[in-house]
Motif scaffolding. Structure first.
Motif, PDB file in Angstrom:
ATOM      1  N   LEU A  48      68.340  65.978  80.675  1.00  0.00           N
ATOM      2  CA  LEU A  48      68.060  67.258  81.160  1.00  0.00           C
ATOM      3  C   LEU A  48      68.273  67.413  82.779  1.00  0.00           C
ATOM      4  CD1 LEU A  48      65.216  68.812  79.061  1.00  0.00           C
ATOM      5  CD2 LEU A  48      67.589  69.417  78.797  1.00  0.00           C
ATOM      6  N   ARG A  49      68.005  66.093  83.203  1.00  0.00           N
ATOM      7  CA  ARG A  49      68.180  66.201  84.731  1.00  0.00           C
ATOM      8  C   ARG A  49      69.290  66.968  85.378  1.00  0.00           C
ATOM      9  NH1 ARG A  49      65.124  63.489  88.379  1.00  0.00           N
ATOM     10  NH2 ARG A  49      64.226  62.289  86.705  1.00  0.00           N
ATOM     11  N   GLY A  50      69.219  67.628  86.341  1.00  0.00           N
ATOM     12  CA  GLY A  50      70.262  68.296  86.935  1.00  0.00           C
ATOM     13  C   GLY A  50      70.948  69.312  86.136  1.00  0.00           C
ATOM     14  N   SER A  51      70.458  69.888  85.121  1.00  0.00           N
ATOM     15  CA  SER A  51      71.351  70.746  84.161  1.00  0.00           C
ATOM     16  C   SER A  51      71.298  72.026  84.468  1.00  0.00           C
ATOM     17  CB  SER A  51      70.732  70.552  82.588  1.00  0.00           C
ATOM     18  OG  SER A  51      69.547  70.575  82.564  1.00  0.00           O
ATOM     19  N   VAL A  52      71.952  73.000  84.168  1.00  0.00           N
ATOM     20  CA  VAL A  52      71.962  74.461  84.030  1.00  0.00           C
ATOM     21  C   VAL A  52      71.584  74.894  82.845  1.00  0.00           C
ATOM     22  CG1 VAL A  52      72.868  76.626  84.697  1.00  0.00           C
ATOM     23  CG2 VAL A  52      73.531  74.353  86.081  1.00  0.00           C
ATOM     24  N   ILE A  53      70.468  75.786  82.545  1.00  0.00           N
ATOM     25  CA  ILE A  53      70.135  76.248  81.063  1.00  0.00           C
ATOM     26  C   ILE A  53      70.034  77.858  81.219  1.00  0.00           C
ATOM     27  CG2 ILE A  53      68.461  76.395  79.364  1.00  0.00           C
ATOM     28  CD1 ILE A  53      67.583  73.251  80.422  1.00  0.00           C
ATOM     29  N   ILE A  54      70.783  78.443  80.365  1.00  0.00           N
ATOM     30  CA  ILE A  54      70.678  79.811  80.107  1.00  0.00           C
ATOM     31  C   ILE A  54      69.556  80.097  79.082  1.00  0.00           C
ATOM     32  CG2 ILE A  54      71.676  82.142  79.214  1.00  0.00           C
ATOM     33  CD1 ILE A  54      74.263  81.000  79.985  1.00  0.00           C
ATOM     34  N   VAL A  55      68.326  80.819  79.638  1.00  0.00           N
ATOM     35  CA  VAL A  55      67.258  81.051  78.622  1.00  0.00           C
ATOM     36  C   VAL A  55      67.199  82.686  78.413  1.00  0.00           C
ATOM     37  CG1 VAL A  55      64.801  81.091  78.212  1.00  0.00           C
ATOM     38  CG2 VAL A  55      65.823  79.243  79.685  1.00  0.00           C
ATOM     39  N   THR A  56      67.646  83.172  77.392  1.00  0.00           N
ATOM     40  CA  THR A  56      67.629  84.497  76.893  1.00  0.00           C
ATOM     41  C   THR A  56      66.226  84.777  76.519  1.00  0.00           C
ATOM     42  OG1 THR A  56      67.862  84.420  74.519  1.00  0.00           O
ATOM     43  CG2 THR A  56      69.782  84.511  75.977  1.00  0.00           C
ATOM     44  N   GLY A  57      65.630  86.212  76.727  1.00  0.00           N
ATOM     45  CA  GLY A  57      64.203  86.638  76.298  1.00  0.00           C
ATOM     46  C   GLY A  57      63.325  85.688  77.279  1.00  0.00           C
ATOM     47  N   ALA A  58      63.581  85.470  78.350  1.00  0.00           N
ATOM     48  CA  ALA A  58      62.821  84.595  79.360  1.00  0.00           C
ATOM     49  C   ALA A  58      61.565  85.400  79.743  1.00  0.00           C
ATOM     50  CB  ALA A  58      63.461  84.230  80.565  1.00  0.00           C
ATOM     51  N   THR A  59      61.367  86.572  79.567  1.00  0.00           N
ATOM     52  CA  THR A  59      59.989  87.166  79.947  1.00  0.00           C
ATOM     53  C   THR A  59      59.050  87.304  78.881  1.00  0.00           C
ATOM     54  OG1 THR A  59      60.869  89.521  79.784  1.00  0.00           O
ATOM     55  CG2 THR A  59      61.112  88.560  81.786  1.00  0.00           C
ATOM     56  N   GLY A  60      59.526  86.783  77.727  1.00  0.00           N
ATOM     57  CA  GLY A  60      58.502  86.580  76.591  1.00  0.00           C
ATOM     58  C   GLY A  60      57.806  85.385  76.659  1.00  0.00           C
ATOM     59  N   LEU A  61      56.843  85.297  75.739  1.00  0.00           N
ATOM     60  CA  LEU A  61      55.810  84.194  75.632  1.00  0.00           C
ATOM     61  C   LEU A  61      56.474  82.801  75.954  1.00  0.00           C
ATOM     62  CD1 LEU A  61      52.878  83.029  75.610  1.00  0.00           C
ATOM     63  CD2 LEU A  61      53.138  83.245  73.072  1.00  0.00           C
ATOM     64  N   ILE A  62      57.473  82.649  74.734  1.00  0.00           N
ATOM     65  CA  ILE A  62      57.960  81.341  74.634  1.00  0.00           C
ATOM     66  C   ILE A  62      59.270  80.975  75.530  1.00  0.00           C
ATOM     67  CG2 ILE A  62      59.487  79.751  73.018  1.00  0.00           C
ATOM     68  CD1 ILE A  62      58.037  81.267  70.663  1.00  0.00           C
ATOM     69  N   GLY A  63      59.886  82.066  75.906  1.00  0.00           N
ATOM     70  CA  GLY A  63      60.920  81.803  76.809  1.00  0.00           C
ATOM     71  C   GLY A  63      60.130  81.451  78.363  1.00  0.00           C
ATOM     72  N   SER A  64      59.264  82.286  78.758  1.00  0.00           N
ATOM     73  CA  SER A  64      58.608  81.970  79.938  1.00  0.00           C
ATOM     74  C   SER A  64      57.862  80.756  80.128  1.00  0.00           C
ATOM     75  CB  SER A  64      57.574  83.081  80.372  1.00  0.00           C
ATOM     76  OG  SER A  64      56.577  83.189  79.426  1.00  0.00           O
ATOM     77  N   THR A  65      57.274  80.258  78.947  1.00  0.00           N
ATOM     78  CA  THR A  65      56.418  79.117  79.122  1.00  0.00           C
ATOM     79  C   THR A  65      57.651  77.735  78.953  1.00  0.00           C
ATOM     80  OG1 THR A  65      54.831  79.847  77.776  1.00  0.00           O
ATOM     81  CG2 THR A  65      55.031  77.385  77.721  1.00  0.00           C
ATOM     82  N   PHE A  66      58.747  77.958  78.366  1.00  0.00           N
ATOM     83  CA  PHE A  66      59.798  77.041  78.472  1.00  0.00           C
ATOM     84  C   PHE A  66      60.412  77.029  79.849  1.00  0.00           C
ATOM     85  CE2 PHE A  66      64.351  75.932  78.490  1.00  0.00           C
ATOM     86  CZ  PHE A  66      64.270  75.006  77.348  1.00  0.00           C
ATOM     87  N   VAL A  67      60.557  77.887  80.520  1.00  0.00           N
ATOM     88  CA  VAL A  67      61.190  77.953  82.062  1.00  0.00           C
ATOM     89  C   VAL A  67      60.038  77.062  82.957  1.00  0.00           C
ATOM     90  CG1 VAL A  67      61.722  79.169  84.154  1.00  0.00           C
ATOM     91  CG2 VAL A  67      62.823  79.787  81.791  1.00  0.00           C
ATOM     92  N   ARG A  68      58.873  77.520  82.821  1.00  0.00           N
ATOM     93  CA  ARG A  68      57.869  77.013  83.490  1.00  0.00           C
ATOM     94  C   ARG A  68      57.709  75.657  83.316  1.00  0.00           C
ATOM     95  NH1 ARG A  68      53.577  82.184  82.876  1.00  0.00           N
ATOM     96  NH2 ARG A  68      54.090  83.052  85.007  1.00  0.00           N
ATOM     97  N   CYS A  69      57.544  75.332  82.056  1.00  0.00           N
ATOM     98  CA  CYS A  69      57.086  73.665  81.709  1.00  0.00           C
ATOM     99  C   CYS A  69      58.372  72.705  82.161  1.00  0.00           C
ATOM    100  CB  CYS A  69      57.046  73.548  80.413  1.00  0.00           C
ATOM    101  SG  CYS A  69      55.362  74.209  79.688  1.00  0.00           S
ATOM    102  N   LEU A  70      59.641  73.167  81.842  1.00  0.00           N
ATOM    103  CA  LEU A  70      60.740  72.546  82.463  1.00  0.00           C
ATOM    104  C   LEU A  70      60.833  72.323  84.118  1.00  0.00           C
ATOM    105  CD1 LEU A  70      61.341  72.577  79.418  1.00  0.00           C
ATOM    106  CD2 LEU A  70      63.858  72.364  80.050  1.00  0.00           C
ATOM    107  N   HIS A  71      60.632  73.613  84.733  1.00  0.00           N
ATOM    108  CA  HIS A  71      60.632  73.406  85.981  1.00  0.00           C
ATOM    109  C   HIS A  71      59.593  72.618  86.603  1.00  0.00           C
ATOM    110  CE1 HIS A  71      59.548  75.055  90.036  1.00  0.00           C
ATOM    111  NE2 HIS A  71      60.780  75.233  90.164  1.00  0.00           N
ATOM    112  N   ALA A  72      58.460  72.448  85.851  1.00  0.00           N
ATOM    113  CA  ALA A  72      57.359  71.604  86.468  1.00  0.00           C
ATOM    114  C   ALA A  72      57.666  70.143  86.128  1.00  0.00           C
ATOM    115  CB  ALA A  72      56.060  71.863  85.825  1.00  0.00           C
TER     116      ALA A  72
END
Length: 340
Positions: free
Chosen positions: A24-48
């Motif tokens: 996943l390093r350096g990748s670009v990921i499109i996340v739909t439904g990002a303001t929902g529970l799973i989408g937001s947790t996904f973005v935050r976890c991977l960013h961390a």
């Protein structure tokens, strides 16, 4: 900055196996439904994880998304758009897509069955056509335990099982839409080689839910916190397993990078299969024994039909997924999150 201690702990303690992280390093990921529970947790976890991942987030409300992802603002590109239009007009590719967008409110499903049914089909087709054009490396479509409809025994439910769905009920629009979108994804994988997999999620909860979330796990938690009796509006005989938010994110990544294109994977933590009534009793017995569990039946409340879906996750476990949280831990962390 995330001020809630429990949510911050979840994000900061999130890990992946090194081989998956490096993919996943350096990748670009499109996340739909990002303001929902799973989408937001996904973005935050991977960013961390500090892997240099960038996120493209097509959302309905850019202001809401900007506030939600204040800590990740340097890594996210928020685009306010209709989801189908977004994929039709997006002029550049990405590496991966996580398709989380979906209605979650049962009353909305009953009142808007056409929209509920068509959203996963139309948005998934637009996503798959986009993926064909730009040769995306991997896609996960988030399906649901409701894919299986009604099942009436406790036998393990593997990905090949089928239950009953009432095709005259407006509430079935959600399950039938999920089935149709999954089948479309399978067709694109077989005919066009699109690397799409489906994740059939059980009920997933944890730190990060909306304070006004009205699903039973949130209602029970608020009753425990406020010292109110838990009132069931059904007989509480429906049964399912559960999964914690960060464990769900880990499962999605395993499916994305190790799953087989065109196939579906159940996502549920082993050992968490209970009825709604048993779940309420666990909340009471483990976290506030002073309250009672009672029943006052209601109709037309938007609840899914009564069913017992003992989701089997062996296929996912074979990919190396290992959940960290058991049911009592999930509930305890949810309660602590809401208290804060």
């Amino acid at each position: 900055m995330i001020t809630n201690k429990t949510l911050r702990e979840d994000i900061e303690s999130f890990t992946l196996p090194p081989d998956l992280s490096e993919q996943l390093r350096g990748s670009v990921i499109i996340v739909t439904g990002a303001t929902g529970l799973i989408g937001s947790t996904f973005v935050r976890c991977l960013h961390a994880l500090s892997l240099g991942i960038r996120f493209v987030l097509p959302v309905r409300n850019a202001a809401k998304a900007s506030e939600l992802f204040e800590d990740e603002k340097d890594a996210v590109n928020i685009i306010e758009t209709n989801l189908t239009d977004f994929f039709a007009r997006q002029a550049s590719g990405c590496d991966y897509i996580i398709h989380c967008a979906s209605p979650t409110d049962g009353q909305y499903m009953c009142a808007h069955p056409a929209e509920t049914f068509l959203l996963p089909i139309e948005s998934t087709r637009a996503l798959l056509d986009y993926s064909r054009q730009y040769k995306i490396k991997g896609i996960v479509y988030l399906s649901s335990i409701e894919y299986y409809g009604q099942i009436f025994d406790d036998s393990p439910v593997t990905e090949e099982c089928e239950g009953h769905i009432d095709r005259l009920s407006p509430r079935s629009s959600y399950a039938l839409g999920k089935q149709a979108a999954e089948y479309l994804a399978c067709c694109y994988a077989r005919e066009y080689g699109v690397p799409v997999r489906s994740a059939r999620l059980t009920q997933t909860f944890g730190a990060g839910i909306s304070p006004d979330d009205n699903r039973v796990f949130a209602q029970f938690a608020r009753s425990v916190i406020n010292g109110h009796d838990i009132e069931l509006h059904t007989e509480g005989r429906s049964a399912k397993p559960y999964c914690y938010t960060t464990d769900c994110v880990s499962a999605i990544i395993h499916i994305l990078l190790k799953g087989r294109p065109g196939e579906s994977y159940n996502v549920a933590t082993p050992g968490t299969y209970v009825t709604i009534k048993q779940l309420a009793q666990i909340y009471r017995d483990s976290f506030n024994p002073s309250i009672e569990v009672s029943t006052r039946l209601k109709s037309d409340s938007g609840y899914a039909p009564e069913t017992t879906v003992n989701l089997n996750s062996d296929k996912l476990l074979a990919l190396g997924w290992q959940p960290r949280h058991d049911l009592k831990d999930m509930i305890g962390r949810l309660i602590e999150y809401l208290k804060q």
